[in-house]
Design a protein around this motif. Structure first.
Motif, PDB file in Angstrom:
ATOM      1  N   UNK A  34       0.852  -1.188   0.000  1.00  0.00           N
ATOM      2  CA  UNK A  34       0.000   0.000   0.000  1.00  0.00           C
ATOM      3  C   UNK A  34       0.886   1.236   0.000  1.00  0.00           C
ATOM      4  N   UNK A  35       0.776   2.046  -1.051  1.00  0.00           N
ATOM      5  CA  UNK A  35       1.565   3.280  -1.156  1.00  0.00           C
ATOM      6  C   UNK A  35       0.844   4.469  -0.543  1.00  0.00           C
ATOM      7  N   UNK A  36      -0.487   4.514  -0.721  1.00  0.00           N
ATOM      8  CA  UNK A  36      -1.261   5.653  -0.219  1.00  0.00           C
ATOM      9  C   UNK A  36      -2.713   5.249  -0.056  1.00  0.00           C
ATOM     10  N   UNK A  37      -3.374   5.901   0.899  1.00  0.00           N
ATOM     11  CA  UNK A  37      -4.813   5.736   1.079  1.00  0.00           C
ATOM     12  C   UNK A  37      -5.380   7.064   1.544  1.00  0.00           C
ATOM     13  N   UNK A  38      -6.482   7.497   0.899  1.00  0.00           N
ATOM     14  CA  UNK A  38      -7.054   8.798   1.230  1.00  0.00           C
ATOM     15  C   UNK A  38      -8.495   8.913   0.771  1.00  0.00           C
ATOM     16  N   UNK A  39      -9.212   9.830   1.388  1.00  0.00           N
ATOM     17  CA  UNK A  39     -10.526  10.263   0.908  1.00  0.00           C
ATOM     18  C   UNK A  39     -10.427  11.719   0.434  1.00  0.00           C
ATOM     19  N   UNK A  40      -9.195  12.196   0.244  1.00  0.00           N
ATOM     20  CA  UNK A  40      -8.953  13.580  -0.178  1.00  0.00           C
ATOM     21  C   UNK A  40      -8.144  13.667  -1.467  1.00  0.00           C
ATOM     22  N   UNK A  41      -8.333  12.729  -2.361  1.00  0.00           N
ATOM     23  CA  UNK A  41      -7.602  12.759  -3.639  1.00  0.00           C
ATOM     24  C   UNK A  41      -8.244  13.774  -4.580  1.00  0.00           C
ATOM     25  N   UNK A  42      -7.501  14.104  -5.622  1.00  0.00           N
ATOM     26  CA  UNK A  42      -8.035  14.938  -6.694  1.00  0.00           C
ATOM     27  C   UNK A  42      -7.757  14.240  -8.024  1.00  0.00           C
ATOM     28  N   UNK A  43      -8.627  14.497  -8.988  1.00  0.00           N
ATOM     29  CA  UNK A  43      -8.477  13.929 -10.328  1.00  0.00           C
ATOM     30  C   UNK A  43      -8.192  15.084 -11.277  1.00  0.00           C
ATOM     31  N   UNK A  44      -7.132  14.938 -12.070  1.00  0.00           N
ATOM     32  CA  UNK A  44      -6.757  15.965 -13.043  1.00  0.00           C
ATOM     33  C   UNK A  44      -7.033  15.421 -14.440  1.00  0.00           C
ATOM     34  N   UNK A  45      -7.828  16.179 -15.177  1.00  0.00           N
ATOM     35  CA  UNK A  45      -8.121  15.864 -16.573  1.00  0.00           C
ATOM     36  C   UNK A  45      -7.482  16.964 -17.406  1.00  0.00           C
ATOM     37  N   UNK A  64       0.953  17.017  -3.709  1.00  0.00           N
ATOM     38  CA  UNK A  64       0.129  15.875  -4.094  1.00  0.00           C
ATOM     39  C   UNK A  64       0.945  14.993  -5.032  1.00  0.00           C
ATOM     40  N   UNK A  65       0.843  13.695  -4.824  1.00  0.00           N
ATOM     41  CA  UNK A  65       1.632  12.711  -5.570  1.00  0.00           C
ATOM     42  C   UNK A  65       0.765  11.995  -6.591  1.00  0.00           C
ATOM     43  N   UNK A  66       1.343  11.751  -7.753  1.00  0.00           N
ATOM     44  CA  UNK A  66       0.705  10.956  -8.797  1.00  0.00           C
ATOM     45  C   UNK A  66       1.661   9.833  -9.172  1.00  0.00           C
ATOM     46  N   UNK A  67       1.111   8.764  -9.734  1.00  0.00           N
ATOM     47  CA  UNK A  67       1.916   7.572 -10.000  1.00  0.00           C
ATOM     48  C   UNK A  67       1.717   7.088 -11.429  1.00  0.00           C
ATOM     49  N   UNK A  68       2.772   6.509 -11.984  1.00  0.00           N
ATOM     50  CA  UNK A  68       2.698   5.950 -13.331  1.00  0.00           C
ATOM     51  C   UNK A  68       1.702   4.797 -13.335  1.00  0.00           C
ATOM     52  N   UNK A  69       0.711   4.826 -14.213  1.00  0.00           N
ATOM     53  CA  UNK A  69      -0.348   3.797 -14.189  1.00  0.00           C
ATOM     54  C   UNK A  69       0.145   2.388 -14.465  1.00  0.00           C
ATOM     55  N   UNK A  70       1.254   2.238 -15.147  1.00  0.00           N
ATOM     56  CA  UNK A  70       1.761   0.889 -15.411  1.00  0.00           C
ATOM     57  C   UNK A  70       2.594   0.336 -14.252  1.00  0.00           C
ATOM     58  N   UNK A  71       2.763   1.157 -13.197  1.00  0.00           N
ATOM     59  CA  UNK A  71       3.574   0.708 -12.054  1.00  0.00           C
ATOM     60  C   UNK A  71       2.757   0.553 -10.779  1.00  0.00           C
ATOM     61  N   UNK A  87      -4.256  12.306  -8.023  1.00  0.00           N
ATOM     62  CA  UNK A  87      -3.205  12.845  -7.159  1.00  0.00           C
ATOM     63  C   UNK A  87      -3.653  12.675  -5.714  1.00  0.00           C
ATOM     64  N   UNK A  88      -2.740  12.218  -4.862  1.00  0.00           N
ATOM     65  CA  UNK A  88      -3.056  12.024  -3.445  1.00  0.00           C
ATOM     66  C   UNK A  88      -2.178  12.952  -2.599  1.00  0.00           C
ATOM     67  N   UNK A  89      -2.739  13.459  -1.491  1.00  0.00           N
ATOM     68  CA  UNK A  89      -1.948  14.360  -0.646  1.00  0.00           C
ATOM     69  C   UNK A  89      -0.798  13.629   0.041  1.00  0.00           C
ATOM     70  N   UNK A  90       0.251  14.372   0.288  1.00  0.00           N
ATOM     71  CA  UNK A  90       1.455  13.819   0.908  1.00  0.00           C
ATOM     72  C   UNK A  90       1.153  13.104   2.219  1.00  0.00           C
TER      73      UNK A  90
END
Length: 132
Positions: free
Chosen positions: A43-54, A118-125, A66-69
């Motif tokens: 588990x890298x991150x868990x939150x109910x405060x994420x944001x979605x960037x389009x 806020x952190x984002x991750x490569x979808x293939x990883x 993106x998830x908060x630090x």
């Protein structure tokens, strides 16, 4: 520069736009469901405060979570790599075990302050689970 008529629709009224290219824009929306991000079974991150960037730029990009630090559950090492986006700012990259896995905007541009730390991750990883 002419703005694409589609990008003038009500869906994009609150979009953050590149001052030099109004056809390059992003919309940031809160994610109200629980988000968990895994690398394998870790588990890298868990939150109910994420944001979605389009984002729309040279094309329509896949949405990015993106998830908060403060939601991070695993230690990351910072890489010396950085890139610049004209609507977000300078991204720093992070790794786990030496493998680049994502990025963060520690000092985003003024118009994109919602992305700060806020952190984002490569979808293939990673595997992203939205909801329970």
């Amino acid at each position: 520069m002419t703005v694409d008529p589609v990008l003038q629709s009500p869906a994009f009224v609150d979009a953050i736009r590149n001052p030099k290219d109004p056809n390059h824009l992003m919309v940031i929306k809160p994610v109200t469901r629980n988000i968990r991000i895994f690398a394998g079974e870790t588990l890298l991150a868990e939150t109910t405060n994420a944001i979605r960037v389009m984002e729309v730029g040279r094309g329509v990009y896949d949405p990015v979570i993106y998830v908060p630090e403060n939601s991070l559950q695993s230690p990351f090492s910072e890489l010396s790599k950085s890139t610049h986006c004209p609507i977000k700012g300078d991204a720093s990259y992070v790794a786990i075990g030496g493998d680049e896995i994502g990025w963060v905007y520690k000092t985003p541009l003024q118009m994109s302050l919602q992305l700060k730390n806020h952190y984002a991750f490569w979808p293939d990883k990673v595997r992203i689970v939205e909801g329970k």
